[in-house]
Design a protein around this motif. Structure first.
Motif, mmCIF file in Angstrom:
data_model
loop_
_atom_site.group_PDB
_atom_site.id
_atom_site.type_symbol
_atom_site.label_atom_id
_atom_site.label_comp_id
_atom_site.label_asym_id
_atom_site.label_seq_id
_atom_site.Cartn_x
_atom_site.Cartn_y
_atom_site.Cartn_z
ATOM 1 N N PHE A 33 0.837 -1.197 0.000
ATOM 2 C CA PHE A 33 0.000 0.000 0.000
ATOM 3 C C PHE A 33 0.873 1.249 0.000
ATOM 4 N N ASN A 34 0.405 2.289 -0.707
ATOM 5 C CA ASN A 34 1.071 3.586 -0.599
ATOM 6 C C ASN A 34 0.313 4.475 0.388
ATOM 7 N N HIS A 35 0.641 5.764 0.444
ATOM 8 C CA HIS A 35 0.037 6.664 1.424
ATOM 9 C C HIS A 35 -1.373 7.107 1.040
ATOM 10 N N HIS A 36 -1.877 6.593 -0.073
ATOM 11 C CA HIS A 36 -3.278 6.798 -0.431
ATOM 12 C C HIS A 36 -4.070 5.499 -0.301
ATOM 13 N N ARG A 37 -3.472 4.499 0.285
ATOM 14 C CA ARG A 37 -4.036 3.158 0.382
ATOM 15 C C ARG A 37 -4.276 2.562 -1.000
ATOM 16 N N GLY A 38 -3.489 2.995 -1.957
ATOM 17 C CA GLY A 38 -3.536 2.415 -3.286
ATOM 18 C C GLY A 38 -2.480 1.332 -3.417
ATOM 19 N N ALA A 39 -2.710 0.380 -4.302
ATOM 20 C CA ALA A 39 -1.753 -0.705 -4.490
ATOM 21 C C ALA A 39 -0.550 -0.231 -5.299
ATOM 22 N N VAL A 40 0.647 -0.569 -4.816
ATOM 23 C CA VAL A 40 1.881 -0.294 -5.545
ATOM 24 C C VAL A 40 2.663 -1.593 -5.687
ATOM 25 N N ILE A 41 3.381 -1.717 -6.786
ATOM 26 C CA ILE A 41 4.151 -2.926 -7.056
ATOM 27 C C ILE A 41 5.629 -2.651 -6.789
ATOM 28 N N PHE A 42 6.231 -3.482 -5.956
ATOM 29 C CA PHE A 42 7.635 -3.323 -5.566
ATOM 30 C C PHE A 42 8.588 -4.143 -6.430
ATOM 31 N N GLY A 43 8.071 -5.135 -7.121
ATOM 32 C CA GLY A 43 8.943 -5.968 -7.943
ATOM 33 C C GLY A 43 8.161 -7.113 -8.552
ATOM 34 N N ALA A 44 8.728 -7.699 -9.587
ATOM 35 C CA ALA A 44 8.084 -8.831 -10.256
ATOM 36 C C ALA A 44 9.158 -9.714 -10.873
ATOM 37 N N ALA A 45 8.862 -10.997 -10.962
ATOM 38 C CA ALA A 45 9.826 -11.933 -11.542
ATOM 39 C C ALA A 45 9.095 -13.117 -12.142
ATOM 40 N N LEU A 46 9.579 -13.577 -13.291
ATOM 41 C CA LEU A 46 9.096 -14.815 -13.874
ATOM 42 C C LEU A 46 9.944 -15.964 -13.344
ATOM 43 N N LYS A 173 -0.077 -8.355 17.624
ATOM 44 C CA LYS A 173 1.194 -7.653 17.738
ATOM 45 C C LYS A 173 1.948 -7.553 16.408
ATOM 46 N N ALA A 174 1.378 -8.106 15.367
ATOM 47 C CA ALA A 174 2.032 -8.046 14.053
ATOM 48 C C ALA A 174 1.749 -6.706 13.392
ATOM 49 N N PHE A 175 2.746 -6.171 12.704
ATOM 50 C CA PHE A 175 2.613 -4.900 11.986
ATOM 51 C C PHE A 175 2.096 -5.207 10.590
ATOM 52 N N THR A 176 0.831 -4.878 10.321
ATOM 53 C CA THR A 176 0.204 -5.297 9.065
ATOM 54 C C THR A 176 -0.290 -4.151 8.195
ATOM 55 N N LEU A 177 -0.449 -2.949 8.736
ATOM 56 C CA LEU A 177 -0.995 -1.810 7.989
ATOM 57 C C LEU A 177 -2.371 -2.106 7.397
#
Length: 284
Positions: A33-46, A173-177
Motif C-alpha cells: 500500500f502507498n500513502h493513499h491506500r492504493g496498491a503499488v508494485i515493488f517488484g516482479a519476476a518470472l 502484535k504483528a505490523f500489518t498496515l
C-alpha cells in the motif's frame, strides 16, 4: 519500484498465483500500500517453477535489488515451498497468510459446505477476523468443527496448525498496515489479469505489464492532486489535532484517522476501581 519500496515496503504481499503462458510459469508479484491506500508494485519476476530453491533465489534477488532492506511483515498464500524459503532467507520477518487466498482455498476445499443457505463461510470469517481473544477463538473453532461435522478435514487441520499466521487474535502484535483484508489482493489481481494471456510472448507480456505500472503511477498522481486541491470535512471542527493532521495526511489516511479519533472522543468510563495495586476501568 525502488522508490516505492523505500517509502512503503514495511509490509509486503507476495502473490505467485499468476501464470503467463501455457507452460504455467509462475509470475511473482511483490506489492503493498502507498500513502493513499492504493496498491503499488515493488517488484516482479518470472520463475521457472515453484520449488523452494526458486523461491530462495527470488527472495535473495529481491533483497539485493532493494539494498537488503527487509520488510517487517510479508503476506503470502499457503505455499509450503515459499514458506520454507522465506524462513531461510528472512527468518526474522513475520510471515502472515493473505486472507484473500485463504478464503479462495477454503472455497476450493470446503465448497460443499457453502450451499443451500449455509452460514459456514460467515462462521469461518468470524474465526479469522472477528475474535480478538485466543480462548474465545479456540471455543469458536471447536464449535465450527462440531457444527459442520468437519473434525477430520485435513485442510482445516493443516490451516489450524498455522493459525498464528491468519487468526486476528494471534496477530495483534504483528505490523500489518491493515493488509489482512482483501483490498490489496483483489486490486492487484484485477490489474495483473488484464495482461495474463497465454498467447503472449515475453516481450509482449512485459509491454502489457509496464502499462499496468503506468496506470498505477497515474492513479497515485491523481490522488496527490486531489489531496492538494481538496480540504477534508472535519467532524469535530474545534479539534486542533484534526485541523493539523488535515494539512499533513493524505485524504485517505486522514479519513481513517478521523474515524478512530471520533470513536475515541465518544468513549467514556462506565466503571472504575482504583484500589491498589490493581486499577480497573470499564470503558463504554
Amino acid at each position: 519500484m525502488l522508490i516505492d519500496y523505500e517509502y512503503f515496503g514495511d509490509v509486503v504481499s507476495l502473490d505467485t498465483t499468476y501464470c503467463t503462458n501455457r507452460a504455467y510459469r509462475p509470475l511473482a508479484i511483490f506489492s503493498g500500500f502507498n500513502h493513499h491506500r492504493g496498491a503499488v508494485i515493488f517488484g516482479a519476476a518470472l520463475l521457472y517453477d515453484g520449488t523452494a530453491s526458486s523461491f530462495k533465489w527470488l527472495f535473495e534477488t529481491f533483497l539485493e535489488a532493494h539494498k537488503q532492506k527487509k520488510p517487517l511483515t510479508i503476506f503470502t498464500d499457503q505455499d509450503q515451498a515459499m514458506a520454507k524459503a522465506l524462513q531461510k532467507v528472512m527468518p526474522e520477518v513475520f510471515h502472515g497468510l493473505c486472507t484473500w487466498h485463504l478464503m479462495q482455498n477454503g472455497i476450493k476445499h470446503l465448497g460443499n459446505l457453502m450451499k443451500d443457505g449455509s452460514h459456514f463461510l460467515n462462521d469461518f470469517k468470524r474465526c479469522m477476523y472477528g475474535i480478538d481473544d485466543e480462548t474465545r477463538f479456540e471455543e469458536a473453532w471447536s464449535v465450527l468443527l462440531v457444527q459442520y461435522n468437519i473434525q477430520e478435514n485435513t485442510w482445516l487441520q493443516s490451516t489450524y496448525n498455522i493459525k498464528e499466521k491468519w487468526a486476528a487474535c494471534y496477530m495483534n502484535k504483528a505490523f500489518t498496515l491493515g493488509m489482512r483484508n482483501t483490498q490489496l489482493s483483489e486490486s492487484v489481481n484485477s490489474d495483473i489479469k488484464s495482461c495474463m494471456k497465454p498467447d503472449l510472448d515475453i516481450m509482449q507480456f512485459f509491454k502489457h505489464f509496464e502499462q499496468v505500472l503506468e496506470e498505477k503511477r497515474y492513479n497515485e498522481l491523481r490522488c496527490e492532486f486531489e489531496t492538494r486541491q481538496k480540504l477534508p470535512r472535519l467532524k469535530l471542527e474545534s479539534s486542533p489535532m484534526l485541523r493539523q493532521l488535515s494539512e499533513i495526511y493524505t485524504l485517505t489516511i486522514f479519513h481513517l484517522f478521523q474515524v478512530e479519533f471520533v470513536l475515541f472522543a465518544a468513549a467514556y468510563i462506565k466503571y472504575k476501581n482504583e484500589t491498589q495495586p490493581l486499577f480497573e476501568y470499564v470503558v463504554g
